[in-house]
Write a protein that holds these residues in place. Structure first.
Motif, PDB file in Angstrom:
ATOM      1  N   LYS A  93       0.977  -1.442   0.015  1.00 41.34           N
ATOM      2  CA  LYS A  93       0.056   0.076   0.102  1.00 41.34           C
ATOM      3  C   LYS A  93       0.865   1.152  -0.047  1.00 41.34           C
ATOM      4  CE  LYS A  93      -4.179  -2.024   2.086  1.00 41.34           C
ATOM      5  NZ  LYS A  93      -5.047  -1.744   3.232  1.00 41.34           N
ATOM      6  N   ILE A  94       2.018   1.155   0.551  1.00 36.65           N
ATOM      7  CA  ILE A  94       2.833   2.340   0.670  1.00 36.65           C
ATOM      8  C   ILE A  94       4.071   2.013  -0.057  1.00 36.65           C
ATOM      9  CG2 ILE A  94       4.318   3.702   2.093  1.00 36.65           C
ATOM     10  CD1 ILE A  94       2.689   3.210   4.437  1.00 36.65           C
ATOM     11  N   LYS A  95       4.294   2.819  -1.116  1.00 37.89           N
ATOM     12  CA  LYS A  95       5.317   2.798  -2.202  1.00 37.89           C
ATOM     13  C   LYS A  95       6.066   3.990  -2.519  1.00 37.89           C
ATOM     14  CE  LYS A  95       2.104   1.340  -5.461  1.00 37.89           C
ATOM     15  NZ  LYS A  95       1.035   0.950  -4.506  1.00 37.89           N
ATOM     16  N   ILE A  96       7.429   3.803  -2.010  1.00 31.79           N
ATOM     17  CA  ILE A  96       8.318   4.933  -1.931  1.00 31.79           C
ATOM     18  C   ILE A  96       9.498   5.036  -2.828  1.00 31.79           C
ATOM     19  CG2 ILE A  96       9.659   6.399  -0.221  1.00 31.79           C
ATOM     20  CD1 ILE A  96       8.158   4.864   1.963  1.00 31.79           C
ATOM     21  N   SER A  97       9.844   6.000  -3.644  1.00 30.18           N
ATOM     22  CA  SER A  97      10.803   6.188  -4.524  1.00 30.18           C
ATOM     23  C   SER A  97      11.274   7.653  -4.830  1.00 30.18           C
ATOM     24  CB  SER A  97      10.477   5.405  -5.956  1.00 30.18           C
ATOM     25  OG  SER A  97      11.713   5.187  -6.725  1.00 30.18           O
ATOM     26  N   LYS A  98      12.439   7.502  -5.484  1.00 31.68           N
ATOM     27  CA  LYS A  98      12.735   8.824  -6.044  1.00 31.68           C
ATOM     28  C   LYS A  98      11.667   9.489  -7.115  1.00 31.68           C
ATOM     29  CE  LYS A  98      16.764   7.810  -7.509  1.00 31.68           C
ATOM     30  NZ  LYS A  98      18.097   7.780  -8.055  1.00 31.68           N
ATOM     31  N   LYS A  99      11.714  10.825  -7.419  1.00 28.53           N
ATOM     32  CA  LYS A  99      10.743  11.409  -8.144  1.00 28.53           C
ATOM     33  C   LYS A  99      11.478  11.262  -9.779  1.00 28.53           C
ATOM     34  CE  LYS A  99       7.981  15.124  -8.753  1.00 28.53           C
ATOM     35  NZ  LYS A  99       6.710  14.505  -8.790  1.00 28.53           N
ATOM     36  N   LYS A 100      10.919  10.512 -10.508  1.00 28.67           N
ATOM     37  CA  LYS A 100      11.024  10.484 -11.985  1.00 28.67           C
ATOM     38  C   LYS A 100       9.548  10.711 -12.750  1.00 28.67           C
ATOM     39  CE  LYS A 100      15.176   7.497 -12.173  1.00 28.67           C
ATOM     40  NZ  LYS A 100      15.657   6.503 -12.763  1.00 28.67           N
ATOM     41  N   TYR A 107       4.105   5.131  -7.532  1.00 30.15           N
ATOM     42  CA  TYR A 107       4.474   5.342  -6.282  1.00 30.15           C
ATOM     43  C   TYR A 107       3.350   6.015  -5.100  1.00 30.15           C
ATOM     44  CZ  TYR A 107       8.438   2.926  -7.837  1.00 30.15           C
ATOM     45  OH  TYR A 107       9.568   2.135  -8.634  1.00 30.15           O
ATOM     46  N   THR A 108       3.176   5.875  -4.134  1.00 23.83           N
ATOM     47  CA  THR A 108       2.295   6.874  -3.166  1.00 23.83           C
ATOM     48  C   THR A 108       3.251   7.891  -2.749  1.00 23.83           C
ATOM     49  OG1 THR A 108       2.861   5.489  -1.396  1.00 23.83           O
ATOM     50  CG2 THR A 108       1.022   4.694  -2.433  1.00 23.83           C
ATOM     51  N   HIS A 109       4.652   8.015  -2.610  1.00 18.33           N
ATOM     52  CA  HIS A 109       5.407   8.800  -2.145  1.00 18.33           C
ATOM     53  C   HIS A 109       6.665   9.008  -3.108  1.00 18.33           C
ATOM     54  CE1 HIS A 109       3.165   7.555   1.293  1.00 18.33           C
ATOM     55  NE2 HIS A 109       3.222   8.768   1.742  1.00 18.33           N
ATOM     56  N   THR A 110       7.113  10.216  -3.673  1.00 11.10           N
ATOM     57  CA  THR A 110       8.165  10.334  -4.218  1.00 11.10           C
ATOM     58  C   THR A 110       8.905  11.316  -4.014  1.00 11.10           C
ATOM     59  OG1 THR A 110       6.981  11.578  -6.133  1.00 11.10           O
ATOM     60  CG2 THR A 110       7.396   9.129  -6.487  1.00 11.10           C
ATOM     61  N   PHE A 111      10.289  11.306  -3.915  1.00  9.88           N
ATOM     62  CA  PHE A 111      11.029  12.229  -3.575  1.00  9.88           C
ATOM     63  C   PHE A 111      12.332  12.812  -4.442  1.00  9.88           C
ATOM     64  CE2 PHE A 111       9.656  10.406   0.316  1.00  9.88           C
ATOM     65  CZ  PHE A 111       9.118  11.438   1.220  1.00  9.88           C
ATOM     66  N   LYS A 112      12.281  13.991  -4.709  1.00 13.03           N
ATOM     67  CA  LYS A 112      13.301  14.655  -5.694  1.00 13.03           C
ATOM     68  C   LYS A 112      14.708  14.597  -5.113  1.00 13.03           C
ATOM     69  CE  LYS A 112      13.989  18.687  -8.974  1.00 13.03           C
ATOM     70  NZ  LYS A 112      13.613  19.876  -9.436  1.00 13.03           N
ATOM     71  N   ASP A 113      15.680  14.191  -5.906  1.00  8.71           N
ATOM     72  CA  ASP A 113      17.045  14.058  -5.298  1.00  8.71           C
ATOM     73  C   ASP A 113      17.634  15.524  -5.105  1.00  8.71           C
ATOM     74  OD1 ASP A 113      17.262  11.345  -5.337  1.00  8.71           O
ATOM     75  OD2 ASP A 113      18.610  11.398  -6.972  1.00  8.71           O
ATOM     76  N   ALA A 114      18.020  15.676  -3.992  1.00  7.37           N
ATOM     77  CA  ALA A 114      18.907  17.102  -3.810  1.00  7.37           C
ATOM     78  C   ALA A 114      20.053  17.183  -4.683  1.00  7.37           C
ATOM     79  CB  ALA A 114      19.342  17.238  -2.198  1.00  7.37           C
ATOM     80  N   LYS A 115      20.736  18.355  -4.764  1.00 11.53           N
ATOM     81  CA  LYS A 115      21.708  18.470  -5.675  1.00 11.53           C
ATOM     82  C   LYS A 115      23.042  19.200  -4.835  1.00 11.53           C
ATOM     83  CE  LYS A 115      19.582  17.324  -9.190  1.00 11.53           C
ATOM     84  NZ  LYS A 115      19.829  15.976 -10.075  1.00 11.53           N
ATOM     85  N   ILE A 116      22.730  19.655  -3.621  1.00 12.29           N
ATOM     86  CA  ILE A 116      23.777  20.200  -2.663  1.00 12.29           C
ATOM     87  C   ILE A 116      23.479  19.584  -1.458  1.00 12.29           C
ATOM     88  CG2 ILE A 116      24.545  22.233  -1.843  1.00 12.29           C
ATOM     89  CD1 ILE A 116      23.114  23.879  -3.991  1.00 12.29           C
ATOM     90  N   PRO A 117      24.672  18.842  -1.009  1.00 10.09           N
ATOM     91  CA  PRO A 117      24.575  18.235   0.384  1.00 10.09           C
ATOM     92  C   PRO A 117      24.512  19.259   1.514  1.00 10.09           C
ATOM     93  CG  PRO A 117      26.775  18.054  -0.684  1.00 10.09           C
ATOM     94  CD  PRO A 117      26.040  18.786  -1.684  1.00 10.09           C
ATOM     95  N   ASN A 118      23.738  18.725   2.313  1.00 10.74           N
ATOM     96  CA  ASN A 118      23.680  19.559   3.760  1.00 10.74           C
ATOM     97  C   ASN A 118      24.893  19.191   4.900  1.00 10.74           C
ATOM     98  OD1 ASN A 118      21.549  21.327   3.282  1.00 10.74           O
ATOM     99  ND2 ASN A 118      20.263  19.469   3.497  1.00 10.74           N
TER     100      ASN A 118
END
Length: 343
Positions: A93-100, A107-118
């Motif tokens: 039910k919960i499917k998580i991945s990077k945003k493409k 997916y139910t949740h996607t996240f865009k890769d950051a380009k600058i590290p913290n």
């Protein structure tokens, strides 16, 4: 790839910290298992084998195995076609991945890769940890990948080095003489120049990291070295397996050479590293836990930033070999010699 599998293993430690009763499975390529063997936070491994990659029938059977598990959650770190199918068959039910843009609907949740590290953990770590947001309240800002060796492996490898006439009380350097491809390998004559400098500055003993099919290239580096340097190189002493390499590296003073899986493994063993990045690789992604002392790296962009003005790393990939010509040892010597002072 080995570095990816090792780095992704941090997710299991973070998940177990907040969900100690969760049952966690890890789908990996079978040849990468040695770097996560004995990991106490992973309950089960599912292996993608070369046979599955070559046979649609074999891969379909694997997907059916995934379906039977009836997973609640899937974290797909790669979001590639094969992992998209695994996600679909999981029934989670919960499917998580990077945003493409072309796979986000899976997916139910996607996240865009950051380009600058913290942090000095680097983007490879930070971008993976953000995938835990739907599952964890307390997400570590940094979490270091770890390799788990047994006491027996450590003792056996030490004895192997002693039997090979290596003095384990003196500096011992593992050299990552070859990258994972030609366009990720520092030119062989230049690498020999760096090894000459390591020996001249430390009087250290030298091991080469290579596998049997790379013996010709490794021998080429050896032959480029000075006669005095060759006396310090134990060319025939190398790990016959990935676990052997890890166990031997555990006893090294530092690992020096091309960026790649060997560097990531050394860091996971808490062994100091000096990393030479390919001109087209994003340093900010894989210079994990650089600290300007024990873990140091260098990129052509560090010393000749003007070559990168107005250009993307993707553009630079096609120019990798000409860019290496602009990255002679003389540009690396100052940083390397300063690094070697601590040994």
């Amino acid at each position: 790839m080995i570095g990816d599998v090792l780095t992704t293993s941090i997710l299991f430690e973070a998940l177990k910290a907040e969900h100690p009763d969760a049952v966690l499975h890890y789908v990996i390529n079978s040849h990468t298992f040695p770097v996560v063997e004995n990991n106490p936070f992973i309950d089960t491994f599912l292996f993608v084998t070369p046979e599955m990659e070559d046979s649609k029938t074999e891969f379909l059977d694997f997907l059916k195995t995934i379906k039977k598990e009836k997973y609640d959650v899937v974290i797909d770190v790669y979001s590639k076609f094969s992992s998209n199918l695994m996600t679909k068959f999981s029934g989670a039910k919960i499917k998580i991945s990077k945003k493409k843009w072309y796979t986000s609907h899976y997916y139910t949740h996607t996240f865009k890769d950051a380009k600058i590290p913290n942090t000095n953990a680097g983007l490879a770590v930070e971008n993976r940890l953000q995938l835990l947001q739907p599952l964890c309240v307390e997400i570590p800002q940094t979490l270091k990948p770890k390799v788990y060796l047994s006491p027996k492996e450590i003792e056996n490898s030490k004895q192997f080095l002693i039997d090979s006439k290596i003095d384990v009380s003196k500096p011992l350097f593992m050299i990552s003489v070859l990258g994972s491809g030609d366009n990720k390998t520092y030119p062989l004559p230049h690498m020999a120049d760096l090894i000459d400098t390591i020996v001249e500055d430390t009087n250290g003993q030298i091991l080469f990291n290579y596998i049997p099919k790379q013996e010709h290239e490794a021998k080429t580096v050896y032959n480029f070295c000075k006669a005095a340097t060759k006396k310090h190189i134990f060319f025939d002493v190398f790990g016959k397996s990935l676990r052997d390499f890890l166990s031997i590296t555990h006893h090294c003073t530092a690992l020096i050479g091309n960026e790649g899986g060997a560097v990531n493994m050394a860091k996971a063993l808490d062994i100091p590293t000096f990393t030479i990045f390919s001109p087209w690789i994003l340093k900010e992604a894989w210079n994990m836990f650089d600290n300007d002392t024990t873990n140091v790296s260098i990129h052509l962009k560090d010393v000749k930033p003007e070559l990168y003005e107005g250009k993307s790393l993707k553009e630079m990939k096609g120019q990798a070999f000409s860019l290496y010509d602009s990255f002679p040892p003389e540009l690396i010597f100052p940083k390397l010699k300063n690094y070697l002072k601590q040994f």
